[in-house]
Design an enzyme around this catalytic site. Structure first.
Site, short mmCIF file in Angstrom:
data_model
loop_
_atom_site.label_atom_id
_atom_site.label_comp_id
_atom_site.label_asym_id
_atom_site.label_seq_id
_atom_site.Cartn_x
_atom_site.Cartn_y
_atom_site.Cartn_z
N HIS A 144 0.76 -1.11 0.16
CA HIS A 144 -0.06 0.09 0.04
C HIS A 144 0.93 1.16 0.00
O HIS A 144 0.73 2.07 -1.02
CB HIS A 144 -0.89 0.20 1.05
CG HIS A 144 -1.62 -1.22 1.38
ND1 HIS A 144 -2.82 -1.73 0.33
CD2 HIS A 144 -1.75 -2.53 2.33
CE1 HIS A 144 -3.45 -2.61 0.85
NE2 HIS A 144 -2.77 -2.98 1.90
C1 BDR Z 1 -3.29 0.98 4.98
O1 BDR Z 1 -3.69 0.31 6.39
C2 BDR Z 1 -2.79 0.12 7.00
O2 BDR Z 1 -2.58 -0.95 7.86
C3 BDR Z 1 -1.39 0.21 6.24
O3 BDR Z 1 -0.05 0.37 6.64
C4 BDR Z 1 -1.97 1.18 5.01
O4 BDR Z 1 -1.64 2.31 5.20
C5 BDR Z 1 -3.88 0.03 4.11
O5 BDR Z 1 -5.33 -0.26 4.13
#
Ligand code: BDR
Ligand code: CA
Length: 313
Positions: free
Chosen positions: A242
Site C-alpha cells: 500500500h
Molecule cells: C493501510 O492500512 C494500514 O494497515 C497500512 O499501513 C496502510 O496504510 C492499508 O489499508
C-alpha cells in the site's frame, strides 16, 4: 531541485518500506520530517518504529515527531492482526538511539507549512489523517499553502479492507479524512484499487532480498510477515503493497493512472462509515477535489523500489 515533503505515518511494515523508498531518493525528495500518528498500533510504538526505520536507512539527519494519539472523535482501532504486536513484526531491528523531537507533530506540520514559501511543502500521508485534520483545525491558513497532499487511503472499485465498505486509514478517522477532502488543497489518492495491483510476489520479494544489504533483508522480513494475513484473505500470489505507492507517485507519477473527481467521506452511516465515495463517472456536480488513482504499473513500481533500496545500507 528536490521536493520538500513531510511523511505522516503509522509504521506498519508497508509504511516502513515507503519511508525507506523516500529516504533512498534524496535527489528527488527532501524529507523534512516524519510524523507518527496512531493507527496500525498506538502512537508511542509507531514513533519507535519510525525511528527504527530512519536508523536502518542511515538517514539519522531526518527528525521524527509524535502527533496525535487518537482519532479526532472516535476510539482508536488498530491492526495488530495484520502487522503483529509491535506493528512492524518481521525483522529484528535495534532499539532506536535517535531522539523523538519534543515539538508536537501537528505543530511541526503547521510551522513547516507556514514558514516556507506557499505551495512548497507536500504532505505524504500513510496512515489515518488525524494529524492533518488537527493541523487544519488549529491553523486553517495552511490549506492554501500546501503544495499537495498525496495520501494512501480509501477504496472504491475494490471496496473495503477493514469493513466491507471502508479502507483502514479512512475508517480509523473519517472525520479527519472528511476535513482533508474538503480543505481545498490539491489531493492525490492512492486507494486499494491501485495497491491491490502492486503485489509483492515471491519473485519480487526475492529480488529485494538478493540485494544483499541490511535494508533489503529487513524489507523482505517485514513483507514476509505482513503478507500472511493478506495471502490467506485474498488467495493471490502476492500481497498488496500500500503505502510505498505514495512515494512512488512522487518519484514517478507516470506509473499510475486515474482521474480528477469528487471524493467524499461517509461519516454518518453505521454500515458504511469511513467509505470513500468516488464520483469516478462524474454523475454529480460536486467539486472535483482529488486525483483518484485507479491503476498502477507493478513491474515499473518494483523496478523502482528495488533499485532505490539497493542504495541504502
Ligand atoms: C493501510 O492500512 C494500514 O494497515 C497500512 O499501513 C496502510 O496504510 C492499508 O489499508
Ligand atoms: Ca500505514
Amino acid at each position: 531541485m528536490s521536493r520538500k515533503i513531510i511523511i505522516d505515518t503509522d509504521p506498519g511494515q508497508d509504511d516502513a518500506v515507503a519511508i525507506l523508498l523516500a529516504l533512498a531518493s534524496p535527489e528527488e525528495l527532501d524529507v523534512l520530517g516524519i510524523v507518527a500518528v496512531a493507527g496500525n498500533i498506538g502512537l508511542k510504538q509507531n514513533a519507535i518504529n519510525a525511528r527504527k526505520v530512519v536508523e536502518l536507512s542511515g538517514r539519522t539527519d531526518v527528525p521524527v515527531y509524535a502527533g496525535c494519539s487518537r482519532p479526532m472523535r472516535r476510539t482508536l482501532v488498530t491492526a495488530e492482526h495484520v502487522h503483529g504486536d509491535t506493528g512492524m513484526n518481521g525483522p529484528v531491528l535495534p532499539d532506536p538511539t535517535i531522539p523523538l523531537q519534543e515539538q508536537h507533530g501537528v505543530d511541526f506540520i503547521i510551522a513547516t507549512i507556514m514558514n516556507n514559501p506557499p505551495k512548497t511543502i507536500t504532505l505524504a500521508t500513510l496512515g489515518p489523517l488525524t494529524n492533518i485534520g488537527m493541523a487544519l483545525v488549529k491553523e486553517p491558513a495552511i490549506a492554501e499553502r500546501i503544495q499537495e497532499i498525496v495520501l494512501m487511503g480509501g477504496a472504491y472499485f475494490e471496496v473495503g479492507n477493514i469493513t466491507p465498505a471502508a479502507e483502514f486509514n479512512i475508517y480509523v478517522d473519517p472525520e479527519a479524512a472528511d476535513l482533508v477532502m474538503k480543505c481545498g488543497a490539491k489531493i492525490t489518492i492512492q486507494p486499494l484499487d491501485v495497491t491491490h495491483m502492486i503485489q509483492a510476489t515471491p519473485a519480487r520479494l526475492n529480488a529485494i532480498k538478493a540485494l544483499g544489504n541490511k535494508s533489503g533483508a529487513a524489507v523482505h522480513a517485514m513483507l514476509t510477515f505482513s503478507e500472511q494475513f493478506d495471502l490467506k484473505k485474498y488467495g493471490w500470489e502476492g500481497a498488496p503493497l500500500h503505502d510505498p505507492t505514495v512515494i512512488a507517485y512522487l518519484l514517478k507519477p507516470e506509473l499510475f493512472e486515474g482521474r480528477v473527481c469528487n471524493v467524499s467521506i461517509e461519516t454518518a452511516s453505521e454500515l458504511t462509515v469511513g467509505m470513500t465515495v468516488a464520483d469516478y463517472w462524474h454523475v454529480t456536480d460536486k467539486p472535483r477535489n482529488a486525483l483518484y488513482l485507479r491503476s498502477g504499473n507493478a513491474e515499473g513500481f518494483y523496478a523502482l523500489l528495488t533499485e532505490r533500496l539497493s542504495r541504502l545500507p
